[in-house]
Design a protein around this motif. Structure first.
Motif, PDB file in Angstrom:
ATOM      1  N   UNK A 262     -43.316  91.911 -25.707  1.00 24.61           N
ATOM      2  CA  UNK A 262     -41.939  92.014 -25.233  1.00 24.61           C
ATOM      3  C   UNK A 262     -41.208  90.716 -25.519  1.00 24.61           C
ATOM      4  N   UNK A 263     -39.874  90.818 -25.624  1.00 23.94           N
ATOM      5  CA  UNK A 263     -39.037  89.641 -25.834  1.00 23.94           C
ATOM      6  C   UNK A 263     -37.744  89.793 -25.061  1.00 23.94           C
ATOM      7  N   UNK A 264     -37.134  88.662 -24.729  1.00 25.72           N
ATOM      8  CA  UNK A 264     -35.889  88.663 -23.984  1.00 25.72           C
ATOM      9  C   UNK A 264     -34.970  87.607 -24.564  1.00 25.72           C
ATOM     10  N   UNK A 265     -33.690  87.926 -24.640  1.00 29.64           N
ATOM     11  CA  UNK A 265     -32.710  87.028 -25.210  1.00 29.64           C
ATOM     12  C   UNK A 265     -32.472  85.831 -24.289  1.00 29.64           C
ATOM     13  N   UNK A 266     -31.845  84.785 -24.794  1.00 29.11           N
ATOM     14  CA  UNK A 266     -31.643  83.581 -23.977  1.00 29.11           C
ATOM     15  C   UNK A 266     -30.925  83.839 -22.646  1.00 29.11           C
ATOM     16  N   UNK A 267     -29.931  84.699 -22.668  1.00 32.34           N
ATOM     17  CA  UNK A 267     -29.196  84.995 -21.447  1.00 32.34           C
ATOM     18  C   UNK A 267     -29.837  86.058 -20.584  1.00 32.34           C
ATOM     19  N   UNK A 268     -30.868  86.696 -21.102  1.00 31.03           N
ATOM     20  CA  UNK A 268     -31.578  87.700 -20.329  1.00 31.03           C
ATOM     21  C   UNK A 268     -31.000  89.105 -20.405  1.00 31.03           C
ATOM     22  N   UNK A 269     -29.975  89.287 -21.235  1.00 28.08           N
ATOM     23  CA  UNK A 269     -29.308  90.591 -21.292  1.00 28.08           C
ATOM     24  C   UNK A 269     -30.056  91.570 -22.199  1.00 28.08           C
ATOM     25  N   UNK A 270     -30.575  91.073 -23.290  1.00 31.74           N
ATOM     26  CA  UNK A 270     -31.212  91.928 -24.280  1.00 31.74           C
ATOM     27  C   UNK A 270     -32.725  91.800 -24.196  1.00 31.74           C
TER      28      UNK A 270
ATOM     29  N   UNK B  20     -39.306  95.796 -26.614  1.00 34.68           N
ATOM     30  CA  UNK B  20     -40.701  96.047 -26.251  1.00 34.68           C
ATOM     31  C   UNK B  20     -41.446  96.739 -27.388  1.00 34.68           C
ATOM     32  N   UNK B  21     -42.726  96.497 -27.444  1.00 31.55           N
ATOM     33  CA  UNK B  21     -43.570  97.306 -28.325  1.00 31.55           C
ATOM     34  C   UNK B  21     -43.656  98.697 -27.715  1.00 31.55           C
ATOM     35  N   UNK B  22     -43.771  99.709 -28.535  1.00 31.96           N
ATOM     36  CA  UNK B  22     -43.720 101.087 -28.044  1.00 31.96           C
ATOM     37  C   UNK B  22     -44.770 101.382 -26.983  1.00 31.96           C
ATOM     38  N   UNK B  23     -45.940 100.777 -27.095  1.00 33.96           N
ATOM     39  CA  UNK B  23     -47.046 101.107 -26.202  1.00 33.96           C
ATOM     40  C   UNK B  23     -46.824 100.675 -24.763  1.00 33.96           C
ATOM     41  N   UNK B  24     -45.840  99.809 -24.503  1.00 33.82           N
ATOM     42  CA  UNK B  24     -45.597  99.349 -23.135  1.00 33.82           C
ATOM     43  C   UNK B  24     -44.240  99.779 -22.592  1.00 33.82           C
TER      44      UNK B  24
ATOM     45  N   UNK C  89     -50.910 100.081 -15.388  1.00 34.07           N
ATOM     46  CA  UNK C  89     -51.784  99.425 -16.363  1.00 34.07           C
ATOM     47  C   UNK C  89     -52.914 100.342 -16.813  1.00 34.07           C
ATOM     48  N   UNK C  90     -53.281 100.170 -18.071  1.00 30.33           N
ATOM     49  CA  UNK C  90     -54.338 100.964 -18.695  1.00 30.33           C
ATOM     50  C   UNK C  90     -55.438 100.021 -19.186  1.00 30.33           C
ATOM     51  N   UNK C  91     -56.663 100.526 -19.319  1.00 30.53           N
ATOM     52  CA  UNK C  91     -57.731  99.662 -19.850  1.00 30.53           C
ATOM     53  C   UNK C  91     -57.369  99.038 -21.195  1.00 30.53           C
ATOM     54  N   UNK C  92     -56.603  99.737 -22.005  1.00 31.54           N
ATOM     55  CA  UNK C  92     -56.220  99.190 -23.312  1.00 31.54           C
ATOM     56  C   UNK C  92     -55.209  98.057 -23.230  1.00 31.54           C
TER      57      UNK C  92
END
Length: 123
Positions: free
Chosen positions: A48-56, A59-63, A85-88
């Motif tokens: 996952x990633x978040x923009x500097x201001x936190x607005x954007x 995520x990777x599809x699996x999460x 949460x999953x074992x994977x």
């Protein structure tokens, strides 16, 4: 700048954990932040990633729908709330800082890394 990740642990499938990543320095709000993970024997992957201001966020599809990335710029901290949460999902989770915002899914997008925190999900 140093990044200190915490909050990992052992949890049963279906449970939740919240990871935190505290950053030193005064310019935290000027950087995008991301979480990656590395399972045993696997390559490190973007989570996952978040923009500097936190607005954007991204995520990777699996999460998607299970994990939420957030940040508190007043506390120089980024969080990863992990539900269902999953074992994977078992892996060492790393936070990282990026000087730019774009797709932010590649390790090369990031210039500073934390030390990692272990998340283990039992079935």
């Amino acid at each position: 700048v140093q990044l200190q990740a915490s909050g990992g642990g052992l949890v049963q499938a279906g449970g939740s954990l919240r990871l935190s990543c505290a950053a030193s320095g005064r310019t935290f709000s000027g950087y995008a932040m991301g979480w990656f993970r590395q399972a045993p024997g696997e390559e490190r992957e973007f989570v996952a990633a978040i923009s500097p201001g936190g607005i954007l966020t991204y995520y990777v599809d699996s999460v998607k729908g299970r994990f939420t990335i957030a940040r508190d710029n007043a506390k120089n901290t980024v969080y990863l709330q992990m539900n269902s949460l999953k074992p994977e999902d078992t892996a060492v989770y790393y936070c990282a800082r990026s000087p730019r915002w774009g797709s932010n899914v590649k390790e090369s997008d990031y210039d500073t890394w934390g030390q990692g925190t272990q998340v283990t999900v039992s079935s």
